[in-house]
Design an enzyme around this catalytic site. Sequence first.
Site, mmCIF file in Angstrom:
data_model
loop_
_atom_site.group_PDB
_atom_site.id
_atom_site.type_symbol
_atom_site.label_atom_id
_atom_site.label_comp_id
_atom_site.label_asym_id
_atom_site.label_seq_id
_atom_site.Cartn_x
_atom_site.Cartn_y
_atom_site.Cartn_z
ATOM 1 N N HIS A 144 -2.432 -36.833 -44.765
ATOM 2 C CA HIS A 144 -1.039 -36.629 -45.187
ATOM 3 C C HIS A 144 -0.144 -37.002 -44.003
ATOM 4 O O HIS A 144 -0.549 -36.884 -42.844
ATOM 5 C CB HIS A 144 -0.898 -35.139 -45.519
ATOM 6 C CG HIS A 144 0.385 -34.728 -46.158
ATOM 7 N ND1 HIS A 144 1.548 -34.554 -45.447
ATOM 8 C CD2 HIS A 144 0.684 -34.402 -47.440
ATOM 9 C CE1 HIS A 144 2.509 -34.156 -46.273
ATOM 10 N NE2 HIS A 144 2.019 -34.054 -47.487
ATOM 11 N N ASP A 221 -6.623 -29.764 -41.097
ATOM 12 C CA ASP A 221 -5.531 -29.572 -42.042
ATOM 13 C C ASP A 221 -6.165 -28.999 -43.314
ATOM 14 O O ASP A 221 -6.814 -29.725 -44.073
ATOM 15 C CB ASP A 221 -4.853 -30.922 -42.306
ATOM 16 C CG ASP A 221 -3.789 -30.832 -43.401
ATOM 17 O OD1 ASP A 221 -3.714 -29.789 -44.078
ATOM 18 O OD2 ASP A 221 -3.055 -31.814 -43.579
ATOM 19 N N GLN A 224 -5.043 -28.168 -48.480
ATOM 20 C CA GLN A 224 -5.585 -28.334 -49.841
ATOM 21 C C GLN A 224 -6.933 -27.646 -50.016
ATOM 22 O O GLN A 224 -7.540 -27.768 -51.078
ATOM 23 C CB GLN A 224 -5.721 -29.827 -50.185
ATOM 24 C CG GLN A 224 -4.420 -30.592 -50.202
ATOM 25 C CD GLN A 224 -3.490 -30.189 -51.354
ATOM 26 O OE1 GLN A 224 -3.881 -29.462 -52.271
ATOM 27 N NE2 GLN A 224 -2.248 -30.632 -51.298
ATOM 28 N N LYS A 247 1.175 -23.202 -51.328
ATOM 29 C CA LYS A 247 0.117 -23.889 -52.087
ATOM 30 C C LYS A 247 -0.958 -22.904 -52.547
ATOM 31 O O LYS A 247 -1.990 -23.302 -53.079
ATOM 32 C CB LYS A 247 -0.507 -24.987 -51.227
ATOM 33 C CG LYS A 247 0.445 -26.165 -50.949
ATOM 34 C CD LYS A 247 -0.277 -27.263 -50.237
ATOM 35 C CE LYS A 247 0.662 -28.293 -49.639
ATOM 36 N NZ LYS A 247 1.300 -29.169 -50.615
ATOM 37 N N CYS A 387 3.079 -38.603 -49.840
ATOM 38 C CA CYS A 387 3.083 -38.498 -48.360
ATOM 39 C C CYS A 387 1.808 -39.070 -47.744
ATOM 40 O O CYS A 387 1.291 -38.540 -46.757
ATOM 41 C CB CYS A 387 3.289 -37.069 -47.888
ATOM 42 S SG CYS A 387 4.832 -36.348 -48.441
HETATM 43 N N1 PLP Z 1 -1.405 -31.612 -45.506
HETATM 44 C C1 PLP Z 1 -1.816 -31.803 -46.765
HETATM 45 C C2 PLP Z 1 -3.214 -32.270 -47.023
HETATM 46 C C3 PLP Z 1 -0.931 -31.580 -47.823
HETATM 47 O O1 PLP Z 1 -1.329 -31.795 -49.072
HETATM 48 C C4 PLP Z 1 0.388 -31.145 -47.539
HETATM 49 C C5 PLP Z 1 1.346 -30.945 -48.629
HETATM 50 O O2 PLP Z 1 1.300 -31.563 -49.659
HETATM 51 C C6 PLP Z 1 0.743 -30.929 -46.204
HETATM 52 C C7 PLP Z 1 -0.174 -31.184 -45.219
HETATM 53 C C8 PLP Z 1 2.116 -30.463 -45.840
HETATM 54 O O3 PLP Z 1 2.303 -29.147 -46.255
HETATM 55 P P1 PLP Z 1 3.724 -28.461 -46.093
HETATM 56 O O4 PLP Z 1 4.700 -29.342 -46.784
HETATM 57 O O5 PLP Z 1 3.541 -27.138 -46.754
HETATM 58 O O6 PLP Z 1 4.002 -28.337 -44.634
#
Ligand code: PLP
Length: 440
Positions: A144, A221, A224, A247, A387
């Site tokens: 992401h 990260d 998900q 999430k 993203c």
């Molecule tokens: N990393 C992953 C794999 C994501 O799916 C997302 C959000 O869609 C993020 C990071 C970013 O999360 P946040 O917008 O809650 O900071």
Amino acid sequence: MSSTTDTNLESAGLEATDRKGALLDPALRNDFPIFGTEIAGGLPLVFLDSAASTQRPAAVIDAISHVYQHDYANVHRGIHTLSERSTELYEQAREKVRAFIGAERAHEVLFTQGTTGSINCIARSWGDANLHAGDEILLTVMEHHSNLVPWQQTAKRTGARLRHLPLTGDGQLDLETLDGLLSERTRLVAFTAVSNVLGTINPVAEMVHRAHAAGAVVLVDAAQSVPHMRTDVRQWNADFVAFSGHKMLGPSGVGVLYGKESLLDAMPPFLGGGSMIDQVRLDGFTPAELPAKFEAGTPPIVPAIGMSAAIDYLNRIGIDSIGTHEQALTRYAYEQMQAIDGLRILGPTPEHRAGLVSFAFEQVHAHEFAQVLNDRFGIAVRAGHHCTQPLHAQLGITASTRASFYLYNTLEEVDQLIEGIRTVQAMFAPQGRKRRKRRP
Ligand code: PLP
């Protein structure tokens, strides 16, 4: 279950009773007030966008409302009843998160603004203190933007070099190339536990082990994965883990950064301000102990308390049962989609993926797909690059449509999605195109 579902299950060659056995009781949807909302002038909501942000059960909404009505004040400041109460609830939330992810100590759990905030904290604090010209940061192609851009910024500041683990043809990480990319120059490996587009579940513990063997620090990260599968940060042995409250049925505005105590202790604070200090003079300061050192200013008090209520709810349903439920929906959706001509499913087969399926059609832009699914079927899906522009570039597309599942989704909703996809396909097929006026 409706007869439509049974028919589709049987035509897909599946054992309907097995599938149903894996599913949660659909009555739990009644816990979520949002499902009373109507879409596009009267359609029931089919919410297939939980990978972007989930909905909240009444228990979470009530917990938030209760704090504001009975317990709210700033934390760690006033010596008065309300401050003591909200401080206690806030620290209980930290303990709740600690237990949920298997961390050893509550002060290794830091509340941030979200996954993005957590990763930026490590990139700024650990990155600036530890990376130098010639060092390497190893990321993956499926990250992401939250786990790409902060490292691009860090690389620019420090002179470190970015490298990227490639994908296999079916959308998994190409682990055969991992040892070749790791070297004594690799200082950090940062990767996602689950891809938010491909759904790929990555072998976190194995990757951490191999990165550690090369002497690198590892950030996972887990945006998900934590909401959908049992997490044990000690079993992973990851140095840093980031995820978001919104999430996993919690409020927006709160996330978590887990870090090993020894690393957090050695890092300089990221943000400066109130609460993160022990002493301040006009010419300098000494930072507070963990976790305050990394929680400058007024923290996300009520969002953290709401996240705690969300964890209670997830624990009540059972995270393993939630995972099994999502697996059943995903497998069903995947198999139905495979039967649709011209639809390209992104990512691996169901046994390697979490609860989402992204797809692309050559003739139909993802935005048109999402628009028709919403307007004609009340189905909320995500459309665009999610993203992950570099990942989409690798896949040779600019956008895709993503259906993502959570504990409140049903097989009937998957059927509606499939019907919706077939309808859109017919509308935009070469002969259908003439009949429908396209949006500008
Ligand atoms: N990393 C992953 C794999 C994501 O799916 C997302 C959000 O869609 C993020 C990071 C970013 O999360 P946040 O917008 O809650 O900071």
